[in-house]
Enzyme design. Structure first.
Site, mmCIF file in Angstrom:
data_model
loop_
_atom_site.group_PDB
_atom_site.id
_atom_site.type_symbol
_atom_site.label_atom_id
_atom_site.label_comp_id
_atom_site.label_asym_id
_atom_site.label_seq_id
_atom_site.Cartn_x
_atom_site.Cartn_y
_atom_site.Cartn_z
ATOM 1 N N THR A 1 -4.230 1.931 -2.113
ATOM 2 C CA THR A 1 -3.598 0.638 -2.380
ATOM 3 C C THR A 1 -4.196 -0.055 -3.588
ATOM 4 O O THR A 1 -5.328 0.233 -3.996
ATOM 5 C CB THR A 1 -3.773 -0.285 -1.147
ATOM 6 O OG1 THR A 1 -2.980 -1.460 -1.310
ATOM 7 C CG2 THR A 1 -5.214 -0.702 -0.931
ATOM 8 N N THR B 1 0.885 -1.143 0.000
ATOM 9 C CA THR B 1 0.000 0.000 0.000
ATOM 10 C C THR B 1 0.931 1.202 0.000
ATOM 11 O O THR B 1 2.137 1.048 0.067
ATOM 12 C CB THR B 1 -0.867 -0.148 1.270
ATOM 13 O OG1 THR B 1 -1.625 -1.352 1.139
ATOM 14 C CG2 THR B 1 -1.767 1.002 1.548
ATOM 15 N N GLY C 1 1.582 -1.631 4.606
ATOM 16 C CA GLY C 1 2.006 -2.792 5.391
ATOM 17 C C GLY C 1 0.915 -3.783 5.730
ATOM 18 O O GLY C 1 1.087 -4.580 6.646
ATOM 19 N N GLY C 2 -0.238 -3.765 5.006
ATOM 20 C CA GLY C 2 -1.301 -4.708 5.349
ATOM 21 C C GLY C 2 -1.678 -4.538 6.812
ATOM 22 O O GLY C 2 -1.771 -3.426 7.329
HETATM 23 N N1 GLY Z 1 -5.090 -4.115 1.317
HETATM 24 C C1 GLY Z 1 -4.516 -3.629 2.496
HETATM 25 C C2 GLY Z 1 -5.496 -2.970 3.392
HETATM 26 O O1 GLY Z 1 -6.566 -2.586 2.937
HETATM 27 O O2 GLY Z 1 -5.234 -2.796 4.562
#
Ligand code: GLY
Length: 584
Positions: free
Chosen positions: A406, A388, A480-481
């Protein structure tokens, strides 16, 4: 972007490359009234942008210098990052933008992707009911309706002061004239080259005839993307949802078995929500409500740590890491149990942030013993992409924007809608993937985040704006997810509870615990090799990792009026500031 050295001209068949240039050695730019400076840690009395890429940061600063406000600059930076940082900057993805204008108006723009009408909870199951993990990662099936253009348009309609085209055209120019390929771009493309190669439209843009990405130092032109941006500048945001660009996206989806239709694009709307206000450490943290899990999780982590007097615990001491991990473990357990798209699920936000809940979570932490995650519920985990990107913006009047957006994983679904140059997201992979099935390997089957038509997948994106009294003092966020929440949480503990220097807070090793896997991740440093053993004695499983997040930060001093604009150096980020005009 890293400064690139001279490179020889390479003429590739599929790639559009041109003469490489010699980038000058960086020198400290003098402060010139109304001028622009670019660096990684700059102080100004004017406006500034911090992000992963200094070319895009400069685009935002030029908008500020031209009289634009923070929302104008954020939109221009966001479009520019779609060109300069295609791994995560995007037109074909989605995200969240927090705004606080100079007059104190607050807004939270939710431009998260939504599931197309044809999507069901069995999206990633084949006809035999088998889970197809690869469908969630690459290819057209994972593509949610992109929200970025609609989100930027909604923010622009509400707060923008410069014409829409003025904010789009700098990105169009970058795409048309090309950007210098740096190591980050080359390496990130190299990592996904095999997947991009499977999609002819993506391969034609990002790879040469041998399947290799453009080498460092060459100029990389994105002609189709430039054309799309020109159409957006001329025809406005509707071009993306109902114009020729929409037609091309829909045709590409139909050709490749994607589920997204013209109707899905037509009905997409970005949503304006009320930011959550989290009262912690004598400040108010403005954060995203669901469908981002950030506000609730940050409110729980910071609220629990405040109750455990983290301000009296030395940063990154053994006790600090233990307490942080325990607070995060508990917040992530609640995240999995309760959070989802609020338009589909009744999310008990007030209860999760109530004093009673925070008191009981804080009291449940053993000061010197890890709580097994299983004690907090069934084993659940949801893998999320880490690619992201975030940018923080301040304008000369004190308006601020924190934006995180992202494509989900690096380069999203690794597909480009043919003729558009637009990389498409794989955001539907953020839904829980197999209804009812949860396991230790990373599957989660709980109801709140199951896919449904028109639903937004749960996110961890955590743009934040921090107020002291009624004045913004911090703007931050990170990729960083799921680790995003802990990168931002750790940064806020350092800044708000410990009063750390912003540069030191950005640099210090980061800590992540996400409930499951039941493990603390800590950024490896020369002096923390013994931590797995030391924390192991408390019952923690510890993994030292290379990098967590890439936070970009602005710290405002209300007493002096100074704004410190800082980029994370983990991905060689950049900042650009627009110093105030003479006499202002
Ligand atoms: N795809 C990562 C998030 O939405 O947190």
């Amino acid at each position: 972007m890293s400064a690139s050295r001279c490179a020889t001209l390479v003429v590739a068949t599929a790639l559009v490359v041109a003469t490489a240039c010699v980038a000058p050695e960086p020198v400290a730019a003098p402060i010139v009234p109304g001028g622009i400076r670019v660096g990684q840690d700059l102080t100004t009395f004017g406006g500034g942008v911090a992000c992963v890429d200094r070319v895009a940061a400069r685009v935002g600063a030029e908008i500020l210098a031209a009289g634009g406000n923070a929302v104008d600059a954020a939109i221009a930076t966001g479009f520019a990052l779609a060109v300069t940082h295609p791994a995560a900057g995007n037109l074909g993805g989605g995200g969240f933008m927090l705004v606080r204008t100079a007059d104190g108006t607050e807004a939270a723009f939710d431009y998260r992707e939504v599931a197309p009408a044809a999507v069901g909870a069995d999206l990633f199951l084949d006809d035999a009911g088998g889970y197809r993990a690869e469908w969630a990662r690459t290819g057209h099936r994972a593509v949610g309706v992109p929200g970025t253009v609609a989100g930027f348009a909604r923010a622009h309609a509400r707060f923008g002061s410069l014409p829409w085209a003025t904010l789009v055209l700098p990105a169009e120019r970058l795409a048309r004239e090309g950007i210098l390929v740096d190591e980050d771009l080359n390496e990130s493309l190299d990592e996904v080259a095999a997947q991009l190669a499977r999609n002819p439209a993506a391969a034609a843009i990002f790879l040469d005839g041998e399947g290799r990405p453009p080498p460092v130092g060459v100029r990389f032109v994105q002609r189709d993307l430039a054309r799309t941006l020109r159409r957006l500048a001329k025809n406005g945001p509707a071009e993306f949802y109902r114009g020729e660009v929409a037609d091309l996206i829909v045709a590409d989806m139909a050709e490749h078995g994607g589920l997204l239709t013209a109707e899905d694009l037509d009905v997409y709307r970005a949503v304006e929500r009320l930011p959550l206000r989290l009262p912690v450490f004598g400040h108010q943290v403005l954060a995203m409500p669901p469908p981002s899990s950030a506000g609730v999780a940050l409110g729980q982590i910071l609220g629990v740590l405040e109750r455990r007097s983290i301000d009296e615990v030395e940063s990154m001491s053994l006790e600090f890491v233990h307490l942080y991990a325990e607070a995060a473990r508990r917040a992530f357990a609640d995240r999995a149990a309760f959070l989802g798209d609020p338009d589909f699920v009744d999310v008990p936000v007030a209860d999760l942030l109530a004093d009673a809940r925070l008191d009981s979570l804080a009291a449940s932490i053993d000061g010197w013993r890890a709580t097994p995650s299983e004690d907090l519920g069934p084993p659940l985990a949801l893998p999320e992409g880490t690619d992201t990107t975030h940018f923080s913006v301040v304008d000369r009047w004190g308006g601020v924007v924190a934006n995180t957006y992202t494509l989900e994983q690096s380069y999203g679904a690794k597909v480009v809608a043919a003729g558009t140059g637009v990389l498409l997201n794989n955001e539907l992979g953020d839904f829980n993937r197999v209804p009812g099935r949860t396991d230790r390997e990373g599957l989660i089957g709980t109801a709140p985040n199951l896919a449904a038509p028109g639903k937004r997948p749960l996110s961890s994106m955590s743009p934040v704006i921090v107020l002291r009294g009624d004045v913004p003092v911090v703007v931050a966020g990170s990729p960083g997810g799921r680790t995003i929440i802990n990168t931002v949480g750790g940064l806020l503990v350092d800044l708000l509870a410990h009063g750390a220097d912003p540069g030191e807070a950005l640099a210090r090793p980061r800590v992540h615990h996400g409930w499951f896997p039941d493990r603390i991740q800590i950024e490896a440093r020369p002096d923390n090799a013994s931590w797995p053993e030391l924390l192991g004695a408390l019952g923690h499983d510890v993994k030292l990792v290379k990098r967590l997040g890439d936070a970009h930060l602005i710290v405002l001093d209300p007493r002096t009026g100074e704004r410190r604009v800082l980029a994370d150096t983990r991905l060689d980020g950049g900042v650009a500031v627009a110093d105030p005009p003479a006499g202002s």
